[in-house]
Design a protein around this motif. Structure first.
Motif, PDB file in Angstrom:
ATOM      1  N   SER A 279       0.833  -1.254   0.035  1.00  0.00           N
ATOM      2  CA  SER A 279       0.144  -0.016   0.108  1.00  0.00           C
ATOM      3  C   SER A 279       0.722   1.357   0.045  1.00  0.00           C
ATOM      4  N   GLU A 280       2.032   1.112   0.769  1.00  0.00           N
ATOM      5  CA  GLU A 280       2.905   2.465   0.666  1.00  0.00           C
ATOM      6  C   GLU A 280       3.421   2.757  -0.738  1.00  0.00           C
ATOM      7  N   VAL A 281       3.780   1.637  -1.570  1.00  0.00           N
ATOM      8  CA  VAL A 281       4.164   1.865  -2.958  1.00  0.00           C
ATOM      9  C   VAL A 281       3.345   2.571  -3.746  1.00  0.00           C
ATOM     10  N   ARG A 282       1.867   1.781  -3.594  1.00  0.00           N
ATOM     11  CA  ARG A 282       1.001   2.272  -4.224  1.00  0.00           C
ATOM     12  C   ARG A 282       0.423   3.859  -4.080  1.00  0.00           C
ATOM     13  N   LEU A 283       0.706   4.377  -2.696  1.00  0.00           N
ATOM     14  CA  LEU A 283       0.562   5.616  -2.296  1.00  0.00           C
ATOM     15  C   LEU A 283       1.732   6.608  -3.071  1.00  0.00           C
ATOM     16  N   TYR A 284       3.040   5.932  -2.844  1.00  0.00           N
ATOM     17  CA  TYR A 284       4.302   6.551  -3.658  1.00  0.00           C
ATOM     18  C   TYR A 284       3.771   6.940  -5.128  1.00  0.00           C
ATOM     19  N   VAL A 285       3.169   5.940  -5.751  1.00  0.00           N
ATOM     20  CA  VAL A 285       2.938   6.258  -7.391  1.00  0.00           C
ATOM     21  C   VAL A 285       1.797   7.135  -7.645  1.00  0.00           C
ATOM     22  N   LEU A 286       0.579   6.960  -6.670  1.00  0.00           N
ATOM     23  CA  LEU A 286      -0.158   8.030  -6.954  1.00  0.00           C
ATOM     24  C   LEU A 286       0.160   9.486  -6.641  1.00  0.00           C
ATOM     25  N   LEU A 287       1.004   9.732  -5.351  1.00  0.00           N
ATOM     26  CA  LEU A 287       1.575  10.980  -5.021  1.00  0.00           C
ATOM     27  C   LEU A 287       2.619  11.486  -6.148  1.00  0.00           C
ATOM     28  N   LEU A 288       3.241  10.476  -6.782  1.00  0.00           N
ATOM     29  CA  LEU A 288       4.263  11.092  -7.927  1.00  0.00           C
ATOM     30  C   LEU A 288       3.369  11.314  -9.193  1.00  0.00           C
ATOM     31  N   LEU A 289       2.251  10.868  -9.413  1.00  0.00           N
ATOM     32  CA  LEU A 289       1.329  11.217 -10.647  1.00  0.00           C
ATOM     33  C   LEU A 289       0.777  12.614 -10.279  1.00  0.00           C
ATOM     34  N   LEU A 290       0.269  12.762  -8.948  1.00  0.00           N
ATOM     35  CA  LEU A 290      -0.184  14.021  -8.668  1.00  0.00           C
ATOM     36  C   LEU A 290       0.626  15.239  -8.664  1.00  0.00           C
ATOM     37  N   PHE A 291       1.940  14.690  -8.262  1.00  0.00           N
ATOM     38  CA  PHE A 291       2.808  16.000  -8.185  1.00  0.00           C
ATOM     39  C   PHE A 291       3.282  16.330  -9.745  1.00  0.00           C
ATOM     40  N   THR A 292       3.415  15.377 -10.465  1.00  0.00           N
ATOM     41  CA  THR A 292       3.854  15.472 -11.855  1.00  0.00           C
ATOM     42  C   THR A 292       2.481  16.399 -12.737  1.00  0.00           C
ATOM     43  N   ASN A 293       1.567  16.443 -12.078  1.00  0.00           N
ATOM     44  CA  ASN A 293       0.289  17.138 -12.748  1.00  0.00           C
ATOM     45  C   ASN A 293       0.034  18.521 -12.082  1.00  0.00           C
ATOM     46  N   GLY A 294       0.901  18.918 -10.961  1.00  0.00           N
ATOM     47  CA  GLY A 294       0.857  19.904 -10.291  1.00  0.00           C
ATOM     48  C   GLY A 294      -0.406  20.138  -9.401  1.00  0.00           C
ATOM     49  N   LEU A 295      -0.957  18.991  -8.853  1.00  0.00           N
ATOM     50  CA  LEU A 295      -2.200  19.045  -8.037  1.00  0.00           C
ATOM     51  C   LEU A 295      -1.827  19.026  -6.491  1.00  0.00           C
ATOM     52  N   LYS A 296      -1.405  20.002  -5.945  1.00  0.00           N
ATOM     53  CA  LYS A 296      -1.117  20.081  -4.632  1.00  0.00           C
ATOM     54  C   LYS A 296      -2.011  19.754  -3.729  1.00  0.00           C
ATOM     55  N   ASP A 297      -3.374  20.506  -3.801  1.00  0.00           N
ATOM     56  CA  ASP A 297      -4.332  20.095  -2.820  1.00  0.00           C
ATOM     57  C   ASP A 297      -4.800  18.397  -2.617  1.00  0.00           C
ATOM     58  N   CYS A 298      -4.592  17.929  -4.087  1.00  0.00           N
ATOM     59  CA  CYS A 298      -4.948  16.528  -3.955  1.00  0.00           C
ATOM     60  C   CYS A 298      -3.785  15.757  -3.323  1.00  0.00           C
ATOM     61  N   TRP A 299      -2.540  16.364  -3.629  1.00  0.00           N
ATOM     62  CA  TRP A 299      -1.616  15.568  -2.945  1.00  0.00           C
ATOM     63  C   TRP A 299      -1.574  15.488  -1.550  1.00  0.00           C
ATOM     64  N   VAL A 300      -1.746  16.752  -0.895  1.00  0.00           N
ATOM     65  CA  VAL A 300      -1.941  16.780   0.557  1.00  0.00           C
ATOM     66  C   VAL A 300      -3.075  15.922   1.122  1.00  0.00           C
ATOM     67  N   TYR A 301      -4.375  16.140   0.332  1.00  0.00           N
ATOM     68  CA  TYR A 301      -5.350  15.186   0.953  1.00  0.00           C
ATOM     69  C   TYR A 301      -5.169  13.699   0.882  1.00  0.00           C
ATOM     70  N   GLU A 302      -4.471  13.358  -0.507  1.00  0.00           N
ATOM     71  CA  GLU A 302      -4.075  11.760  -0.233  1.00  0.00           C
ATOM     72  C   GLU A 302      -3.183  11.205   0.616  1.00  0.00           C
ATOM     73  N   TYR A 303      -2.097  12.175   0.765  1.00  0.00           N
ATOM     74  CA  TYR A 303      -1.123  11.925   1.840  1.00  0.00           C
ATOM     75  C   TYR A 303      -1.811  11.631   3.186  1.00  0.00           C
ATOM     76  N   GLU A 304      -2.656  12.735   3.472  1.00  0.00           N
ATOM     77  CA  GLU A 304      -3.276  12.673   5.162  1.00  0.00           C
ATOM     78  C   GLU A 304      -4.148  11.691   5.193  1.00  0.00           C
ATOM     79  N   LYS A 305      -4.709  11.361   4.149  1.00  0.00           N
ATOM     80  CA  LYS A 305      -5.872  10.350   4.252  1.00  0.00           C
ATOM     81  C   LYS A 305      -5.244   8.944   4.374  1.00  0.00           C
ATOM     82  N   ALA A 306      -3.993   8.700   3.814  1.00  0.00           N
ATOM     83  CA  ALA A 306      -3.173   7.316   3.798  1.00  0.00           C
ATOM     84  C   ALA A 306      -2.603   7.276   5.152  1.00  0.00           C
ATOM     85  N   VAL A 307      -2.229   8.443   5.765  1.00  0.00           N
ATOM     86  CA  VAL A 307      -1.644   8.204   7.115  1.00  0.00           C
ATOM     87  C   VAL A 307      -2.687   7.869   8.058  1.00  0.00           C
ATOM     88  N   GLU A 308      -3.876   8.559   8.010  1.00  0.00           N
ATOM     89  CA  GLU A 308      -5.052   8.057   8.701  1.00  0.00           C
ATOM     90  C   GLU A 308      -5.215   6.867   8.489  1.00  0.00           C
TER      91      GLU A 308
END
Length: 335
Positions: A279-308
């Motif tokens: 699941s951590e690797v899957r999160l990493y790939v998702l956050l990489l895709l969001l970063f590549t597309n410049g989606l800051k708010d989505c990045w923070v939301y998915e990061y915090e949700k994963a930690v929760e």
């Protein structure tokens, strides 16, 4: 004497001198040559003769496509049989290393084909076969190099685009979209190919259709079916390559959702469909895709949700999260 020199000399002749010159030259031309070259027809009507010669040239070009098809199909057959790598009696040793020049020549010739529907279809099919054998050469030793695309000085994306461009020229529809998706996933799946398809999907309907076909093809792979039946797809199997084929389709659908401005749906789709047990690797790939597309708010939301949810991100991600909170923007680089 060169033809350039002849033209330079005769341009100074009068009409009467030219008549004499032509008559004298005609006298010395052997009868056999007159017949073979249609000299009499040339003299009777030079304009019609030149038009006829152009028609013959066009016919020869059509015949050349058939010859080219034979050459390419023979090359592909010999390649799969390792004749351009291992000792054999079909391809001489001195010719084996020249395979890359052959492929470059084939591609250049096929790119010139822009005739009737039948010729175009033949050219597309041959380009597809060349693309497939180059992908095959990435996994299996059939050439002197294990990076066939680099050997012909072209990227995989470039050759892939050459193939699908011809298909999309007939229309952006279910058939052409499915064709491109199959070609991408069945051979050497690479997310770098996704932009090559996306640039042709200019309408919301075409993007939605692509998402539907990604789901359809993904299920075929999961059920153990083949997308194209290419040599590589038939021989190269296993959990890793199967996951790679599924994941490139998942990423394709993810990007389509992003372009439809359905960011949340894109993220949920990715998390529910991307093949990765960690699941951590899957999160990493998702956050990489969001970063590549410049989606800051989505990045923070998915990061915090994963930690929760109990996922522990790697240090690079935690550092990046801290940077975003402090600066209210994405960093210039992911790492």
């Amino acid at each position: 004497m060169l033809i350039k020199e002849v033209r330079s000399i005769i341009k100074n002749y009068s009409e009467e001198e030219l008549r004499i010159l032509i008559a004298e030259m005609y006298k010395v031309i052997p009868k056999k040559v007159k017949q073979e070259k249609n000299i009499d027809k040339m003299i009777e009507d030079i304009n019609n003769f030149m038009r006829s010669r152009k028609r013959v040239t066009r016919q020869k070009e059509s015949i050349d496509l058939e010859s080219l098809k034979y050459e390419i199909e023979e090359f592909i057959d010999y390649s799969y049989k390792q004749y351009y790598f291992a000792p054999n009696s079909y391809v001489h040793k001195s010719e084996r290393s020249k395979w890359r020049f052959k492929v470059s020549k084939f591609i250049k010739e096929l790119e010139k084909v822009n005739g009737n529907a039948e010729d175009n279809a033949t050219a597309t099919e041959l380009l597809e076969k060349l693309y497939e054998v180059l992908c095959y050469g990435y996994y299996y030793v059939i050439f002197s190099s294990n990076e066939p695309f680099r050997s012909i000085r072209m990227s995989q994306s470039e050759v892939f685009d050459m193939v699908i461009r011809r298909k999309f020229a007939d229309g952006i529809n279910k058939e052409s979209i499915t064709y491109a998706l199959k070609l991408m996933a069945a051979n050497k799946p690479d997310s770098n190919l996704i932009p090559e398809i996306l640039k042709y999907l200019k309408t919301p309907d075409s993007k939605q259709l692509a998402i539907e076909q990604c789901n359809f093809l993904k299920q075929i792979i999961k059920d153990g079916g083949l997308l194209t039946g290419s040599k590589l797809e038939q021989t190269h199997s296993g959990e890793y390559i199967t996951s790679s084929r599924i994941n490139v389709l998942v990423e394709m659908a993810f990007y389509c959702y992003l372009e439809l401005s359905e960011h949340k749906t894109a993220c949920e789709y990715f998390k529910n469909n991307y093949e990765e047990s960690d699941s951590e690797v899957r999160l990493y790939v998702l956050l990489l895709l969001l970063f590549t597309n410049g989606l800051k708010d989505c990045w923070v939301y998915e990061y915090e949700k994963a930690v929760e949810e109990g996922i522990k991100p790697r240090k690079r991600l935690t550092d990046m999260y801290s940077y975003i909170l402090e600066n209210n923007k994405l960093p210039d680089f992911m790492f």
